[in-house]
Enzyme design. Structure first.
Site, short mmCIF file in Angstrom:
data_model
loop_
_atom_site.label_atom_id
_atom_site.label_comp_id
_atom_site.label_asym_id
_atom_site.label_seq_id
_atom_site.Cartn_x
_atom_site.Cartn_y
_atom_site.Cartn_z
CD GLU A 48 14.22 62.14 44.98
OE1 GLU A 48 15.42 62.39 45.13
OE2 GLU A 48 13.80 61.32 44.14
CD GLU B 197 30.15 58.48 33.11
OE1 GLU B 197 29.36 59.40 32.87
OE2 GLU B 197 30.27 57.47 32.38
CG HIS C 250 19.96 55.95 37.25
ND1 HIS C 250 19.61 57.01 36.46
CD2 HIS C 250 21.14 55.49 36.78
CE1 HIS C 250 20.54 57.18 35.53
NE2 HIS C 250 21.48 56.27 35.70
NE ARG C 251 12.49 57.81 42.90
CZ ARG C 251 11.72 58.88 42.82
NH1 ARG C 251 12.10 60.00 43.40
NH2 ARG C 251 10.60 58.86 42.14
#
Length: 498
Positions: A281, A228, A165-166
């Site tokens: 981005e 995961e 995540h950012r």
């Protein structure tokens, strides 16, 4: 490259070191603010602005943190080419989707490192400003963790989630985090809030390739309830080793270079109080800051001796490669389950690894396959929110060759019959065309028109589209050459006299 890099990041780098052009070491001092991003930009690759092209992994050995203090190492570009990223697992790019599907189908559960056998780790002060977190542009909201893999356990289901995540550094012990709506980490955070508490998290910087690739798999590939970490274990061929965090009740990956421990809270703060921009981005545009994001309160940081902080540049090949492999596997799996005669799937980095999908189809067996190709391609656009364009090609077209794709689109497509448009579908708002300001035909921001370009040859006309095959000449039979004939014409005028 052999199957190195499965255990940790340093093993991966050791496998690249002897290979020409794969790893560049920058030994001079570089500032974290602008220095890392500006130097790497020439190698980042599209969609970074030109002039740029895919290049090596770059290890900056002396990066000075923005808050001052000792210089530390920063790695960028490890996954900057599909060939290198797949090679870290001993695979070719075309084999990655198949390997990921196998890993999801046969996960290998992680294991806990026995007490006393943990790798040595230093416990650092919870001060993010002491880390060399890069700032890419002068519009950025601040330093960003762009490859921080967050590990958390859903308190309701007990299922772990590892996802990237950012995260923007808002202070020595504060991060804002943008969780794309609908992802598993957001669900775990909401479950913790319903119970009246914060969600303990471990943010990893610098993991082995199998873990990084697994963490970037979409939800359409990894079903709910599948860990995961177990996918990474199958992908890497060995269970992922876990250990306990020092300052929160959470697990972390034992071999990580850095682990930022903390709690995901309900506090909402603006991502950038001073302006509209966030950080570049992956689609190639400057990101827009969110007005209110949840925060992570950092409680501690652990690090290996000589830890390497791994990062990515927002626009460029690297992030798109990481996202593309998982998307390819998800689409390939969906089409195979539907019985479609698909040969391969490729998601070009120019589409961020997700918005453009190239599907290579097996040779058509009847005219019915003309309709099947089109229906299956449209189903991909309908079922995968991120997919905006699908390009269908035949077996004789290389889906990873931009030149071959443009050739097929030029010579195997008539727009009035081979282009299908699906108007006003759910999309992805980071694409700036997916807004009502761009198109009045869209009912809301984040929606888009989607398209299928059918560049496959109609079955009935396949004889007209044959590509030439170049034949190697037949090898001539080996003969024994006679000895050379020497002809004497008297002494040379330049011969030495005796």
């Amino acid at each position: 490259m052999t199957r190195r890099g499965l255990a940790d990041l340093r093993t991966a780098l050791a496998g690249l070191d002897p290979l020409p052009g794969e790893l560049v070491r920058v030994r001079e001092e570089v500032p974290a603010r602008y220095g890392v991003g500006a130097r790497y930009a020439r190698w980042a690759g599209t969609p970074a602005p030109p002039p740029t092209g895919p290049g090596p992994a770059v290890l900056f050995e002396r990066v000075v943190p923005g808050g001052g203090g000792a210089a530390r190492s920063v790695l960028i570009g490890l996954y900057g080419s599909r060939r290198r990223a797949a090679g870290l697992l001993g695979l070719t790019p075309g084999a990655m989707a198949h390997r990921l599907l196998d890993a999801v189908a046969s996960p290998v559960a992680p294991t806990r490192v026995p007490a006393g056998r943990d790798r040595p780790r230093d416990l650092l002060a919870p001060d993010l400003t002491a880390l060399p977190v890069p700032v890419l542009t002068d519009e950025d909201a601040g330093p960003y963790l762009t490859l921080g893999a967050v590990l958390a356990t859903d308190p309701d289901t007990g299922v772990r989630n590892l996802s990237v995540h950012r995260m923007c550094v808002q202070g020595p012990d504060r991060l804002t985090i943008w969780m794309v709506p609908g992802r598993d980490l957001e669900a775990a955070h909401r479950a913790a809030r319903r119970r009246g508490g914060n969600l303990p998290v471990a943010i990893h910087l610098g993991l082995g390739p199998a873990l990084m690739l697994a963490s970037c798999c979409p939800a359409s590939l990894v079903p709910a309830g599948v860990d995961e970490l177990a996918v990474a274990g199958a992908l890497g061929g060995a269970p992922v080793e876990l250990t306990e965090c020092r300052t929160v009740d959470a697990e972390c990956v034992a071999h990580a270079e850095y682990v930022i421990e903390g709690e995901l809270t309900a506090d909402l703060v603006p991502e950038n109080p001073d302006g509209p921009a966030a950080t570049p981005e992956f689609l190639g545009y400057q990101g827009r800051a969110h007005p209110a994001l949840p925060t992570v309160r950092v409680t501690g940081i652990t690090a290996r001796d000589g830890a390497i902080l791994q990062t990515v540049s927002g626009p460029g090949h690297e992030q798109s490669v990481l996202l593309g492999f998982g998307m390819e596997a998800a689409v390939l799996g969906r089409l195979r389950r539907a019985g479609a005669p698909v040969e391969a799937v490729h998601c070009p980095t120019a589409g961020g690894g997700q918005l453009m999908v190239v599907v290579q189809w097996r040779a058509k067996r009847s005219s019915a396959d003309d309709r099947l190709v089109r229906e299956a391609a449209v189903s991909v656009l309908e079922e995968f929110r991120m997919a905006k364009l699908v390009v269908s090609v035949d077996e004789d077209v290389d889906p990873e060759s931009d030149a071959d794709l443009w050739w097929a689109m030029t010579t195997r497509l008539q727009a009035d019959r081979d282009l299908a448009v699906l108007p006003d579908r759910e999309g992805f708002p980071l694409d700036p065309t997916q807004s009502t300001a761009y198109s009045a035909a869209l009912s809301a921001d984040g929606r888009t028109a989607k398209a299928h370009f059918d560049c496959t040859v109609p079955y009935a006309q396949r004889a007209r589209f044959r590509r030439p095959r170049f034949t190697e000449p037949a090898a001539e039979p080996e003969t024994v050459a006679p000895p050379p004939v020497r002809i004497s014409a008297g002494p040379s005028p330049h011969a030495p006299r005796r």
